[in-house]
Design an enzyme around this catalytic site. Structure first.
Site, mmCIF file in Angstrom:
data_model
loop_
_atom_site.group_PDB
_atom_site.id
_atom_site.type_symbol
_atom_site.label_atom_id
_atom_site.label_comp_id
_atom_site.label_asym_id
_atom_site.label_seq_id
_atom_site.Cartn_x
_atom_site.Cartn_y
_atom_site.Cartn_z
ATOM 1 N N GLN A 228 0.326 -9.289 -6.105
ATOM 2 C CA GLN A 228 -0.234 -10.636 -6.220
ATOM 3 C C GLN A 228 0.497 -11.509 -7.235
ATOM 4 O O GLN A 228 0.392 -12.733 -7.178
ATOM 5 C CB GLN A 228 -1.716 -10.556 -6.603
ATOM 6 C CG GLN A 228 -2.623 -10.104 -5.481
ATOM 7 C CD GLN A 228 -2.672 -11.059 -4.309
ATOM 8 O OE1 GLN A 228 -2.330 -12.236 -4.425
ATOM 9 N NE2 GLN A 228 -3.101 -10.566 -3.167
ATOM 10 N N ASN B 119 -6.151 -9.112 -7.557
ATOM 11 C CA ASN B 119 -6.164 -9.751 -6.246
ATOM 12 C C ASN B 119 -7.450 -10.515 -5.932
ATOM 13 O O ASN B 119 -7.462 -11.375 -5.058
ATOM 14 C CB ASN B 119 -5.929 -8.708 -5.149
ATOM 15 C CG ASN B 119 -6.881 -7.540 -5.259
ATOM 16 O OD1 ASN B 119 -6.838 -6.784 -6.232
ATOM 17 N ND2 ASN B 119 -7.751 -7.388 -4.280
ATOM 18 N N HIS C 167 4.554 -9.881 2.858
ATOM 19 C CA HIS C 167 3.668 -10.847 3.533
ATOM 20 C C HIS C 167 2.787 -11.636 2.569
ATOM 21 O O HIS C 167 2.074 -12.544 2.986
ATOM 22 C CB HIS C 167 2.834 -10.153 4.616
ATOM 23 C CG HIS C 167 1.672 -9.363 4.112
ATOM 24 N ND1 HIS C 167 0.377 -9.832 4.141
ATOM 25 C CD2 HIS C 167 1.590 -8.123 3.589
ATOM 26 C CE1 HIS C 167 -0.436 -8.918 3.657
ATOM 27 N NE2 HIS C 167 0.273 -7.862 3.301
ATOM 28 N N THR D 182 14.222 6.004 9.786
ATOM 29 C CA THR D 182 15.221 4.965 10.038
ATOM 30 C C THR D 182 14.830 3.660 9.353
ATOM 31 O O THR D 182 13.704 3.182 9.487
ATOM 32 C CB THR D 182 15.363 4.717 11.559
ATOM 33 O OG1 THR D 182 15.723 5.950 12.187
ATOM 34 C CG2 THR D 182 16.421 3.669 11.845
ATOM 35 N N SER E 21 5.108 -6.847 -2.055
ATOM 36 C CA SER E 21 4.904 -6.881 -0.606
ATOM 37 C C SER E 21 5.410 -8.198 -0.037
ATOM 38 O O SER E 21 5.211 -9.255 -0.640
ATOM 39 C CB SER E 21 3.417 -6.713 -0.299
ATOM 40 O OG SER E 21 3.151 -6.878 1.075
ATOM 41 N N THR F 127 0.833 -1.211 0.000
ATOM 42 C CA THR F 127 0.000 0.000 0.000
ATOM 43 C C THR F 127 0.863 1.254 0.000
ATOM 44 O O THR F 127 0.605 2.201 -0.756
ATOM 45 C CB THR F 127 -0.945 0.006 1.217
ATOM 46 O OG1 THR F 127 -1.914 -1.042 1.054
ATOM 47 C CG2 THR F 127 -1.662 1.335 1.364
ATOM 48 N N CYS G 243 -8.296 -5.891 2.302
ATOM 49 C CA CYS G 243 -8.319 -4.454 2.596
ATOM 50 C C CYS G 243 -9.728 -3.881 2.547
ATOM 51 O O CYS G 243 -9.954 -2.753 2.961
ATOM 52 C CB CYS G 243 -7.414 -3.696 1.618
ATOM 53 S SG CYS G 243 -5.701 -4.222 1.720
#
Length: 379
Positions: free
Chosen positions: A178, A149, A200, A236, A198, A70, A322
């Site tokens: 995806q 997705n 995950h 950071t 992404s 995102t 989402c």
């Protein structure tokens, strides 16, 4: 337990967890610090960039580590919009994009940008010709996902990229959250300028992502502060996250090479078995990504079936995680020309390389039994 919601998130791989813990324990210094511990952390971060770049076949300096897909999509789209708005305020995307793209475009409309949403055909695929026809003198960005997705349709990204070579000022963004690790895509051959993935979704950890930014592309940063993230993402750096993500990338690419055909076979088996169930309508096109299967059961509420399956430790979902807590109505299924009944009863099964034929058989058998029971209760 049978977990069939891998497009929402995947189970972290043990090696990924180990690498995150190892770096967090031993290399916790700030990579921007000038002392030796900071230098060690910086070297690890640079190594992670090199590894990610090698996997994506791009340059290390073109890698920006983010906190999610995102964030990557927002940085790509808003970054281009704000940086290049003096040249133009027209953006082209598709009607079936993920909420992190679709809602970002809606937000930009409030800031005076004009968005053209290109429709898709009944298989959920956009026409490269229609995209090219929509280009204007003030077009600054085109954003098209690689794999949808919800229904798994694969967009003709390479053909779109080829057409855009005639429009060097138009920046091309691809959301491949995806697709990465399941449907091969060459960034350079597809002439992609901005590209999002992404962690995950590939058995990495939540809170980690990558935005590839082609060297010539200039972005307006979302965050201002230090000069981290090649000057485009202040804050950071998450060294442990970066290292563990590159580990996940390497592992999923190995799986793609070894087991992609197996995943396609499982996908085919799932389709064949679903087609045998009375009242089931398949929304996923035949030439789709091998891990997503979307189908509708008109007359049955998706959440009722999902909870019934969950009570037997089988987990599926409706649409994008989402937006799955919103209305049952699927914007994506409707965009493919399906009626409201189909669009409000859509369900999604999403596989991983670790899935087995036995799990698919158990899911089908259990779902058939639950559907029969629910239909009996309803009359």
């Amino acid at each position: 337990m049978i977990y069939l919601d891998n497009s929402a998130t995947t189970k972290p791989h043990p090696d990924v967890l180990h690498s995150f813990q190892q770096v967090s324990t031993s290399f916790y210094a700030n990579p921007s610090s000038i002392h030796p511990l900071g230098g060690e952390a910086e070297q690890l971060l640079l190594t992670a960039k090199k590894q990610a770049a090698k996997i994506l076949r791009v340059l290390p300096e073109e890698i920006i580590f983010t906190a999610s897909g995102t964030e990557g999509n927002n940085l790509a789209i808003k970054g281009v919009a704000l940086e290049h708005q003096k040249r133009g305020k027209h953006i082209i995307t598709t009607i079936i994009e993920h909420p992190s793209v679709y809602n970002t475009c809606l937000a930009l409309e409030k800031l005076g940008f004009e968005i053209t949403y290109i429709p898709v055909n009944q298989d959920g695929i956009v026409s490269p010709e229609m995209i090219e026809q929509a280009i204007r003198d003030d077009t600054i960005l085109i954003s098209v996902m690689h794999v949808n997705n919800e229904i798994g349709s694969i967009q003709p990204v390479q053909e779109i990229g080829e057409r855009l070579r005639k429009y060097p000022k138009v920046i091309f963004h691809v959301d491949d959250v995806q697709g990465f690790g399941k449907v091969p895509l060459n960034i350079k051959e597809s002439h992609i300028d901005l590209y999002t993935i992404s962690a995950h979704k590939i058995h990495g950890l939540k809170g980690n992502g990558i935005l590839y930014k082609q060297s010539r592309v200039s972005l307006f940063p979302l965050f201002h502060g230090g000069e981290q993230g090649e000057g485009f993402r202040a804050g950071t750096e998450n060294v442990a996250g970066a290292v563990s993500m590159t580990k996940a990338m390497r592992l999923i690419k190995e799986k793609e090479k070894e087991k992609n055909r197996y995943l396609f076979q499982l996908h085919q088996l799932l389709r064949q078995e679903l087609e045998k169930i009375e009242g089931v309508f398949i929304n996923t096109p035949k030439n789709a990504a091998p891990h997503i299967m979307n189908f509708s059961l008109p007359g049955l509420k998706p959440e009722v079936l999902i909870h019934a399956l969950a009570s037997e430790e089988i987990y599926i979902s409706t649409k994008s995680a989402c937006s799955s807590k919103q209305s049952d109505y699927s914007r994506i299924v409707a965009a493919c020309g399906k009626d409201d009944e189909n669009a409000t009863s859509a369900l999604r099964v999403s596989l991983s390389y670790e899935q087995t034929k036995e799990e698919i058989d158990t899911f089908i058998h259990t779902m058939k039994r639950i559907i029969t029971k629910l239909r009996g209760i309803m009359g």
